[in-house]
Every structure is written in C-alpha cells, then in structure tokens.
Design an enzyme around this catalytic site. Structure first.
Site, PDB file in Angstrom:
ATOM      1  N   LEU A  29      12.412  18.669  -5.581  1.00  0.00           N
ATOM      2  CA  LEU A  29      12.970  17.912  -4.443  1.00  0.00           C
ATOM      3  C   LEU A  29      13.093  18.838  -3.250  1.00  0.00           C
ATOM      4  O   LEU A  29      13.663  19.924  -3.375  1.00  0.00           O
ATOM      5  CB  LEU A  29      14.393  17.421  -4.778  1.00  0.00           C
ATOM      6  CG  LEU A  29      14.555  16.345  -5.834  1.00  0.00           C
ATOM      7  CD1 LEU A  29      16.037  16.213  -6.168  1.00  0.00           C
ATOM      8  CD2 LEU A  29      13.998  15.007  -5.357  1.00  0.00           C
ATOM      9  N   HIS A  30      12.555  18.440  -2.113  1.00  0.00           N
ATOM     10  CA  HIS A  30      12.764  19.265  -0.925  1.00  0.00           C
ATOM     11  C   HIS A  30      12.678  18.488   0.386  1.00  0.00           C
ATOM     12  O   HIS A  30      12.794  19.051   1.453  1.00  0.00           O
ATOM     13  CB  HIS A  30      11.769  20.425  -0.877  1.00  0.00           C
ATOM     14  CG  HIS A  30      10.346  19.999  -0.656  1.00  0.00           C
ATOM     15  ND1 HIS A  30       9.519  19.615  -1.683  1.00  0.00           N
ATOM     16  CD2 HIS A  30       9.610  19.881   0.471  1.00  0.00           C
ATOM     17  CE1 HIS A  30       8.337  19.295  -1.193  1.00  0.00           C
ATOM     18  NE2 HIS A  30       8.361  19.435   0.118  1.00  0.00           N
ATOM     19  N   ARG A  31      12.431  17.143   0.321  1.00  0.00           N
ATOM     20  CA  ARG A  31      12.301  16.401   1.578  1.00  0.00           C
ATOM     21  C   ARG A  31      13.649  16.370   2.275  1.00  0.00           C
ATOM     22  O   ARG A  31      14.680  16.066   1.645  1.00  0.00           O
ATOM     23  CB  ARG A  31      11.857  14.951   1.313  1.00  0.00           C
ATOM     24  CG  ARG A  31      10.494  14.842   0.679  1.00  0.00           C
ATOM     25  CD  ARG A  31       9.414  14.456   1.677  1.00  0.00           C
ATOM     26  NE  ARG A  31       8.719  15.567   2.251  1.00  0.00           N
ATOM     27  CZ  ARG A  31       7.640  16.182   1.733  1.00  0.00           C
ATOM     28  NH1 ARG A  31       7.120  15.806   0.610  1.00  0.00           N
ATOM     29  NH2 ARG A  31       7.092  17.191   2.388  1.00  0.00           N
ATOM     30  N   ARG A  45      15.006  25.287   0.551  1.00  0.00           N
ATOM     31  CA  ARG A  45      15.793  24.346   1.376  1.00  0.00           C
ATOM     32  C   ARG A  45      16.873  23.680   0.521  1.00  0.00           C
ATOM     33  O   ARG A  45      18.034  23.565   0.919  1.00  0.00           O
ATOM     34  CB  ARG A  45      14.867  23.271   1.962  1.00  0.00           C
ATOM     35  CG  ARG A  45      15.622  22.169   2.705  1.00  0.00           C
ATOM     36  CD  ARG A  45      14.708  21.019   3.072  1.00  0.00           C
ATOM     37  NE  ARG A  45      13.801  21.333   4.160  1.00  0.00           N
ATOM     38  CZ  ARG A  45      14.103  21.299   5.460  1.00  0.00           C
ATOM     39  NH1 ARG A  45      15.321  20.947   5.846  1.00  0.00           N
ATOM     40  NH2 ARG A  45      13.212  21.598   6.377  1.00  0.00           N
ATOM     41  N   ASP A  50       9.792  14.484  -4.873  1.00  0.00           N
ATOM     42  CA  ASP A  50       9.497  13.913  -3.559  1.00  0.00           C
ATOM     43  C   ASP A  50       8.353  14.683  -2.902  1.00  0.00           C
ATOM     44  O   ASP A  50       8.102  14.546  -1.710  1.00  0.00           O
ATOM     45  CB  ASP A  50      10.745  13.883  -2.665  1.00  0.00           C
ATOM     46  CG  ASP A  50      11.375  15.251  -2.465  1.00  0.00           C
ATOM     47  OD1 ASP A  50      10.730  16.267  -2.742  1.00  0.00           O
ATOM     48  OD2 ASP A  50      12.538  15.296  -1.990  1.00  0.00           O
TER      49      ASP A  50
END
Ligand code: UD1
Ligand code: UDP
Length: 370
Positions: A203-205, A238, A277
C-alpha cells in the site's frame, strides 16, 4: 543513434531494464539518467543490482519534496544534461513525477520523447499519476501502449494514430526473465518468514495512506483478514512514515522493509492473494494468475480486471473482507493473460525505434535539396 533513458522511482526500474538490454543488443548508444526521486538502497540500488541495470551516467539527486519542488528540481537539473548529451530521443517510463518533468524539458528543447506505458487512464485527476500521464502523453512524440485501452484513450484525446503503437507490457518482460530465479528463491523465503498459506500486502497510494481515516480502516480490516490468513506486508517508506506519525500498529501482520524485486516476485507467485494499491502489482498478479484485491475506486489498468485476476474493492472494507474470504474458500477470480504480455515487449520497441530512425533518416534524405 543515441537514446537517453530517464528513470526515477521503483516501478521505472523493471520497465527500463529490458529495453536497455534490447537496445544494447542492437548496439545503440545509450545514456542512463536517474532522477534520484527514489534513493533508499531498498527502493533503488537493489533493483539496479538484481535487474542488471548499468550504473547511471547521471544522477540528478532530486530526492523527496512536494510535487512542485520535486518536479521543478527534475526539470532544472535535467535540462543541462539534455543540452550536453544531445540524444536523438529520450525514453521515459510510466507515470511518476520524473516522467512528466522530463517530457516537459524534451518538448521545450525540441528533443523527441518516447513514452513507454502510454495511454493508461484512471480518469481520476485527484491521483497525481493521472496528471503525469496526461502531460506526458500530450508531449511525447512516440507513444507505446501496453494494451488496447491505451490506444483508445489516446485516440479520444486526439493523439495522431501514427504516433501510437501497441507494444505490450514491458514490466512483464522482467517478470518472465526472473520468474525461474524467483521460484527457486521461494524455498529460502518460506523458511525465513515461516510461511505456509499467506497473503501479500502493498500500500502506498496517497489516497489510502495519507488519509488517516482510510489508513485506519484499512489497517483494521487487514488485521481482521489476518485472523484467517497470515499477511506479509513489505512497507513502502511513505506508508511507514504515515503509520509512525499516527502511531498505528498492525500487530497481527508481519511488517517488513520493501523487498528486492526477486524476493517480492518469489512471494507474489506463491501468495494465496495480493491486497494492494500498486499499479505494477495489479499487472504482475494478472500474469501470474494470482487473485488480486485492489484497494482503489478505479484503475488505469482495466485489462487486469476485464481479462485478469484483479478486482477493485474500492474503500469498501466489508467487500475487502468478503472477497478475501471468497478467495480463501477457493473461489478466487480466474483470469487470462492480456495480448502481448509475453516477455517480448522490449524487443518490439527496440525493433520499432531502430527501424523508425532509419525511416526518418531516409525521409530526411528524400527531402534534401539536390
Ligand atoms: C512514487 C510515485 C508513484 C509510484 C511510487 C512507487 C509520483 C507522483 N509518485 O510515489 O506513482 O507508484 O513512487 O513506489 O511520482 N521516501 C523515502 N525513500 C525513498 C523514496 C521516498 O523515504 O527512497 C519517502 C519520502 O519521505 C517521500 C515519500 O517516501 O516524501 C514519498 O516519495 P515520492 O517519491 O514523493 O512518492 P511515492 O509515494 O514514493
Ligand atoms: N515491488 C518490489 N518490492 C516491494 C514491492 C513491490 O520489488 O517490496 C515491485 C513489484 O513487483 C512491481 C513494482 O515494485 O514490479 C511496483 O512498483 P510500486 O508498487 O512501487 O509502484 P506502482 O506500480 O504502483 O507505480
């Protein structure tokens, strides 16, 4: 012929590696520029080592910053390189800030640019990558698409068909080449992480991890799913920052550092499901036939849903749990491999670029005054 490639962030490296090799086979003079957008060893150097990418000729060391800062730094630091190198064309990849910034410099200096992975659209302008895609495709001279939806999007936007070629998915070239190595590596990772049946999470969006409400509910849902299936989560920098800022802990999941490509692929091909994502992961799971649950409302890679194993669950956390249960019950989505996702995309591009230069030279010669 002299071609200059620009890479900057993790998903660029898998896309540039096969084309660098294919053009090397054709003895094309190449220059490699790294913008420095990603700079941690496990987000950058490790991919150069594993994918056999040569040391960049230039590193712009732009590092992190706001979109404006990062894009501006890339523009101002890339311009002198382009003026010095004077290549016949610049190749940019995907949809990261480095891609759009470089396309702008090329357009202003009148250097031809070639966009690998052109035409993808999520139709969601809140997504920074969608802005980068629109800018890059408006400015690029040659647009190379991974799938037919890319051609349709570009046609609708008025890009002349002569500039657009469907070449297939270059990320799959790297996957095809390294899958046997990754499969062999799996035995060791299985012991290292104590795995049997497991799910893999990325997940990083910003829309998921920068929004605390979303991040909290995704975290709770993952904890819930991990009661039925152990989840391994290589955490993007992030996301690690956001989890730390909000003091969020995912005690039931196994959180690890971002993985080198071969290790990630080893786990991806063995996983029961991916929860992600990531753009690239949606594609890789489609190729591998592994069920993928994408925590997004939309995707710029629709063939992964229409043809492949991907399902968009949006921000509907109940749906995420339900779909995960379906997969665990043996009712995961089946899929097929989209056309031209065959490991030969780089060869097709190299052929096209070298033939095109010859064409253009002949064309120019044809117009010389006698
Ligand atoms: C970028 C791309 C995204 C891509 C992703 C792949 C843009 C707009 N976004 O997002 O499309 O899917 O890369 O991973 O280009 N950081 C580190 N070390 C690094 C790199 C980043 O600690 O080596 C941290 C920094 O705090 C930085 C944050 O991660 O502020 C975000 O990095 P950035 O490159 O701005 O965006 P990504 O989220 O990585
Ligand atoms: N990947 C990796 N290690 C990880 C997570 C992902 O090597 O820990 C690879 C993955 O196999 C794919 C690429 O990174 O090839 C996808 O990049 P990312 O998710 O960072 O960006 P996106 O595709 O969303 O732009």
């Amino acid at each position: 012929m002299h071609l200059l490639h620009v890479v900057g962030a993790r998903p660029n490296f898998m896309k540039a590696a096969p084309l660098l090799r294919a053009l090397e086979m054709k003895k094309v003079h190449q220059t490699l520029v790294h913008s420095g957008q990603h700079y941690d060893r496990n987000m950058s150097d490790v991919f150069f080592d594993q994918l056999g990418i040569p040391e960049p000729d230039f590193n712009l060391h732009v590092g992190s910053g706001s979109h404006a800062q990062q894009t501006a730094q890339i523009i101002s630091r890339f311009e002198p390189v382009l003026l010095e190198e004077k290549p016949d064309g610049v190749i940019v990849y995907g949809d990261v800030n480095s891609t759009a910034a470089v396309a702008m410099v090329c357009a202003k200096l009148g250097t031809r640019s070639i966009h690998v992975e052109a035409g993808l659209r999520s139709f969601d302008r809140t997504m920074p990558e969608e802005i980068n895609r629109l800018i890059t495709d408006q400015l690029a001279d040659l647009l190379l698409t991974p799938s037919i939806d890319g051609n349709r999007n570009l046609q609708r936007e008025g890009v002349p068909a002569s500039r657009v070629h469907m070449v297939g998915n270059i990320m799959i070239d790297t996957l095809v080449r390294l899958l046997p190595t990754a499969q062999a590596r799996y035995a060791e990772l299985r012991v290292l992480y104590g795995l049997q049946e497991f799910g893999l999470v990325t997940l990083h969006r910003p829309s998921n991890v920068d929004d605390i409400t979303h991040l909290e509910s995704i975290a709770q849902t993952l904890e819930r799913i991990s009661a039925d299936l152990p989840l391994l989560f290589p955490v993007h920098p992030r996301t690690r920052q956001r989890l730390a800022e909000h003091g969020l802990r995912l005690n039931r999941l196994k959180l690890i550092e971002p993985l080198p490509y071969i290790d990630f692929l080893a786990l991806e091909q063995a996983a029961t499901m991916l929860i992600t994502d990531s753009g690239g992961v949606q594609e890789e799971t489609t190729y591998l036939g592994v069920p993928c649950l994408t925590v997004r409302e939309n995707t710029e890679r629709p063939v992964t849903v229409t043809i492949g194993t991907n399902q968009l669950v949006g921000f509907d956390m109940k749906r995420l749990v339900d779909e995960a249960r379906m997969i665990l019950g043996g009712n995961g989505k089946m899929g097929a491999i989209p056309p031209l996702w065959d490991g030969k995309t780089a060869e097709r591009i190299a052929e096209l670029l070298t033939a095109r230069v010859v064409d253009e030279e002949e064309h120019l010669v044809g117009h010389q005054p006698c």
